[in-house]
Design a protein around this motif. Structure first.
Motif, PDB file in Angstrom:
ATOM      1  N   GLU A  45       0.820  -1.213   0.000  1.00  0.00           N
ATOM      2  CA  GLU A  45       0.000   0.000   0.000  1.00  0.00           C
ATOM      3  C   GLU A  45       0.854   1.264   0.000  1.00  0.00           C
ATOM      4  O   GLU A  45       0.405   2.323  -0.444  1.00  0.00           O
ATOM      5  CB  GLU A  45      -0.931  -0.008   1.216  1.00  0.00           C
ATOM      6  N   GLY A  46       2.078   1.167   0.518  1.00  0.00           N
ATOM      7  CA  GLY A  46       2.981   2.309   0.458  1.00  0.00           C
ATOM      8  C   GLY A  46       3.343   2.690  -0.962  1.00  0.00           C
ATOM      9  O   GLY A  46       3.758   3.830  -1.223  1.00  0.00           O
ATOM     10  N   ILE A  47       3.182   1.749  -1.881  1.00  0.00           N
ATOM     11  CA  ILE A  47       3.419   2.007  -3.306  1.00  0.00           C
ATOM     12  C   ILE A  47       2.137   2.451  -3.997  1.00  0.00           C
ATOM     13  O   ILE A  47       2.115   3.414  -4.770  1.00  0.00           O
ATOM     14  CB  ILE A  47       3.980   0.747  -3.993  1.00  0.00           C
ATOM     15  N   THR A  48       1.040   1.748  -3.724  1.00  0.00           N
ATOM     16  CA  THR A  48      -0.193   2.008  -4.477  1.00  0.00           C
ATOM     17  C   THR A  48      -0.891   3.296  -4.056  1.00  0.00           C
ATOM     18  O   THR A  48      -1.526   3.949  -4.885  1.00  0.00           O
ATOM     19  CB  THR A  48      -1.166   0.823  -4.330  1.00  0.00           C
ATOM     20  N   THR A  71      -4.510   1.537 -13.316  1.00  0.00           N
ATOM     21  CA  THR A  71      -4.573   0.106 -13.636  1.00  0.00           C
ATOM     22  C   THR A  71      -3.355  -0.624 -13.099  1.00  0.00           C
ATOM     23  O   THR A  71      -3.472  -1.729 -12.545  1.00  0.00           O
ATOM     24  CB  THR A  71      -4.674  -0.091 -15.157  1.00  0.00           C
ATOM     25  N   LEU A  72      -2.183  -0.032 -13.236  1.00  0.00           N
ATOM     26  CA  LEU A  72      -0.978  -0.642 -12.677  1.00  0.00           C
ATOM     27  C   LEU A  72      -1.086  -0.781 -11.154  1.00  0.00           C
ATOM     28  O   LEU A  72      -0.699  -1.799 -10.585  1.00  0.00           O
ATOM     29  CB  LEU A  72       0.254   0.187 -13.044  1.00  0.00           C
ATOM     30  N   LYS A  77      -2.023  -4.079  -6.009  1.00  0.00           N
ATOM     31  CA  LYS A  77      -2.980  -4.445  -4.959  1.00  0.00           C
ATOM     32  C   LYS A  77      -4.365  -4.120  -5.491  1.00  0.00           C
ATOM     33  O   LYS A  77      -4.592  -3.044  -6.044  1.00  0.00           O
ATOM     34  CB  LYS A  77      -2.721  -3.663  -3.665  1.00  0.00           C
ATOM     35  N   VAL A  78      -5.320  -5.014  -5.270  1.00  0.00           N
ATOM     36  CA  VAL A  78      -6.593  -4.938  -5.992  1.00  0.00           C
ATOM     37  C   VAL A  78      -7.488  -3.776  -5.548  1.00  0.00           C
ATOM     38  O   VAL A  78      -8.409  -3.386  -6.269  1.00  0.00           O
ATOM     39  CB  VAL A  78      -7.351  -6.284  -5.857  1.00  0.00           C
ATOM     40  N   GLY A 123      -4.596 -15.219  -8.407  1.00  0.00           N
ATOM     41  CA  GLY A 123      -4.365 -15.628  -7.020  1.00  0.00           C
ATOM     42  C   GLY A 123      -4.927 -14.647  -6.015  1.00  0.00           C
ATOM     43  O   GLY A 123      -5.312 -15.033  -4.904  1.00  0.00           O
ATOM     44  N   PHE A 124      -5.012 -13.367  -6.362  1.00  0.00           N
ATOM     45  CA  PHE A 124      -5.525 -12.369  -5.427  1.00  0.00           C
ATOM     46  C   PHE A 124      -7.000 -12.599  -5.114  1.00  0.00           C
ATOM     47  O   PHE A 124      -7.509 -12.120  -4.103  1.00  0.00           O
ATOM     48  CB  PHE A 124      -5.318 -10.956  -5.984  1.00  0.00           C
TER      49      PHE A 124
END
Length: 330
Positions: A45-48, A71-72, A77-78, A123-124
């Motif tokens: 989440e620190g990235i998204t 989208t990336l 993370k979904v 898998g998510f």
């Protein structure tokens, strides 16, 4: 990487120092990130989260870039899928957003296939389907109280396969099986509210942000899984909202700071005592989860009011736009 992305998010919020109205939202983002720094630096989440901020702010001027970044972030993370749904519902450039998202997703899927990981592509979704009620999820709170008070048959245990704590007790299996359909039913209801507001020509910028907050908070409140990093799903939307109008976003902004502070107290500071049945730790968790429900209620109530706030208004005011200028459709 996290520091660089946060710097880009601050630059986007302030238009690289040229938009003084964005300074408050930038400081808000930095302070909330500080409060959530244990998970911000240890989880994806620190990235998204900063990617979502940048996407929301680029939507008006650069819809293709915004859609690609969003989208990336969703493939990392979904949770940004909730923001994507809000964007597709509100933006007149939804076709551009959808086509860009499809193209980026095709590129991701192709890369995964070429690297030999095709079987893990979904898998998510599949990994979440068999999980029990997680310790920190809002819906689990009553059973955590039962376990803490020593109720026979209610226990907190470790799921060693995924390294998390879950709760088992009377009715937990049934509730866990119901939460996913309840969550998606709630999301569908919020989507309908957004369509009504759009039909009534509510302010598009506020509709996008309030709708995104309602969708993301529904992902948390009605989820059988609850982790501290989930709070970083909410902060980007609130930070951008603060930049549009502090008066309108004061309530969720204050709630989010309280939620962030309580979350870090719960994990990592009082997490082990919580597992061992410490009453004070459980009170912290209960307060945090109650505030999440309040935040969800605020977003749904505000969303329901938007269609009647200014019916028939087509032109967005400069004050309410996330990017500070221009129409949301560019």
């Amino acid at each position: 990487m996290t520091a660089a992305l946060n710097a880009i998010a601050v630059g986007a919020l302030t238009d690289w120092g040229r938009r003084r109205s964005g300074f408050k939202s930038a400081w808000y983002w930095l302070f909330a990130s500080f409060l959530l720094s244990p998970v911000g630096l240890l989880r994806l989440e620190g990235i998204t989260a900063p990617l979502v901020i940048v996407s929301l702010l680029l939507l008006a001027k650069r819809p293709v870039v915004a859609a690609a970044v969003l989208t990336l972030a969703t493939w990392i993370k979904v949770w940004p899928a909730a923001v994507v749904l809000a964007v597709v519902t509100v933006s007149p450039r939804r076709r551009t957003v959808v086509l860009t998202g499809a193209a980026v997703s095709a590129g991701v899927a192709t890369s995964v296939w070429l690297l030999g990981g095709w079987q893990f592509l979904t898998g998510f979704v599949t990994e979440q389907s068999d999980r029990a009620l997680q310790l920190e999820a809002p819906i689990t709170t009553p059973w955590v109280w039962l376990a803490t008070l020593g109720h026979h048959g209610t226990v907190i245990y470790e799921n060693f396969a995924i390294a998390t704590r879950e709760v088992s007790g009377p009715g937990t299996t049934l509730v866990a099986s119901l939460m996913t359909p309840v969550m998606f039913g709630t999301i569908a209801a919020i989507f309908v509210l957004m369509l009504i507001a759009q039909h009534r020509r509510a302010d598009a910028a506020q509709l996008l942000l309030v709708g995104a907050l309602a969708l993301v908070s529904a992902f948390i409140v009605f989820n059988k899984v609850g982790s501290p990093q989930y709070m970083l799903w909410l902060v980007p939307v609130v930070a951008v909202g603060v930049g549009t109008s502090w008066a309108e976003w004061r309530v969720p902004a204050v709630l989010m700071l309280a939620i962030s502070g309580l979350t870090t107290l719960i994990f990592p500071i009082f997490y082990l005592p919580l597992i061992d049945g410490d009453l004070f730790s459980l009170l912290l968790l209960t307060a945090r989860n109650a505030l999440l429900v309040v935040l969800f209620g605020w977003s749904v109530k505000h969303l329901a009011r938007l269609p009647w706030a200014a019916p028939g208004r087509e032109v967005l005011t400069r004050r309410t736009l996330p990017v500070g200028q221009g129409r949301i459709d560019g």
